[in-house]
Design an enzyme around this catalytic site. Sequence first.
Site, PDB file in Angstrom:
ATOM      1  CG  HIS A  50      14.090  16.492  24.896  1.00  0.00           C
ATOM      2  ND1 HIS A  50      15.203  16.808  24.151  1.00  0.00           N
ATOM      3  CD2 HIS A  50      13.715  15.251  24.478  1.00  0.00           C
ATOM      4  CE1 HIS A  50      15.489  15.816  23.322  1.00  0.00           C
ATOM      5  NE2 HIS A  50      14.598  14.861  23.507  1.00  0.00           N
TER       6      HIS A  50
ATOM      7  CB  CYS B  74      19.466  18.661  22.656  1.00  0.00           C
ATOM      8  SG  CYS B  74      17.661  18.522  22.495  1.00  0.00           S
TER       9      CYS B  74
ATOM     10  CD  GLU C 216      16.145  21.304  27.731  1.00  0.00           C
ATOM     11  OE1 GLU C 216      17.378  21.382  27.809  1.00  0.00           O
ATOM     12  OE2 GLU C 216      15.547  20.209  27.633  1.00  0.00           O
TER      13      GLU C 216
ATOM     14  CB  CYS D 230      15.474  21.578  23.820  1.00  0.00           C
ATOM     15  SG  CYS D 230      14.764  20.012  24.379  1.00  0.00           S
TER      16      CYS D 230
ATOM     17  CD  GLU E 242      14.463   8.391  28.682  1.00  0.00           C
ATOM     18  OE1 GLU E 242      15.437   9.140  28.495  1.00  0.00           O
ATOM     19  OE2 GLU E 242      14.586   7.214  29.092  1.00  0.00           O
TER      20      GLU E 242
ATOM     21  CG  ASN F 250      14.809  13.273  31.383  1.00  0.00           C
ATOM     22  OD1 ASN F 250      14.840  13.575  32.564  1.00  0.00           O
ATOM     23  ND2 ASN F 250      15.509  12.246  30.896  1.00  0.00           N
TER      24      ASN F 250
END
Length: 219
Positions: A113, A140, A115, A143, A102, A100
């Site tokens: 993310h 999630c 994925e 994803c 950010e 991930n």
Amino acid sequence: MANIEFRNRIAELVKNHGTALKQDLATIFNKPATQWENGWVVPSIEKDRLLKKYKIANLKELLVMMASVKHKIASPVISNYEVQIVGMEQKSGDLLFGSNLEFESSDLGLTVHAEQFLMARAFHRETSIDCIALDEPTPCGHCRQFILEFDSGKNIRVYNSSGFDLRVGDLIPFSFGPEQLGKKGIGQKNKPRNLNLKVKKLDAKLVPVANAALEAAKK
């Protein structure tokens, strides 16, 4: 439901061999990127060696163990929640790592993310993913839909340290995706978009970078 036996098995493997495996992977990752193409890739031949070296029973155990041994490739500067993912390419058998991402001065809505990171990597390597593995979470909802948009995305298997072994299609029942639109989904046969770079003046040193960015954007 979680598979307690599998979870304990992974915990035992990480406890006994996690440090050594992390060092092994670091050696592989530190090879010149041109040798293994783009870095953070475990070639199939290395995968087979690791299975034998650590007496790991099967590919699922190896993938989940790799996902459980963190390598600081994630950048969770907002949440401090690190997600690492490993995926196996269908044709080559090579293993790709993703994480991930950010970004400071932004919000979590702009997070890439793990994925998404992995599927984008596979697409730009002109390959497809057969299965993915994470430590504890499953993808999630966002994803799951993201993966579903790819050709054969519904059939990608998902493993994690709790013993889950499911298709993406099992994780998102009654889904709406390419099939409902009469499409095959995102794949290597998709034609690149016709984009052009219009810059009046650009430093000569930046031209290769700009061209590479343009080619990536077209995909």
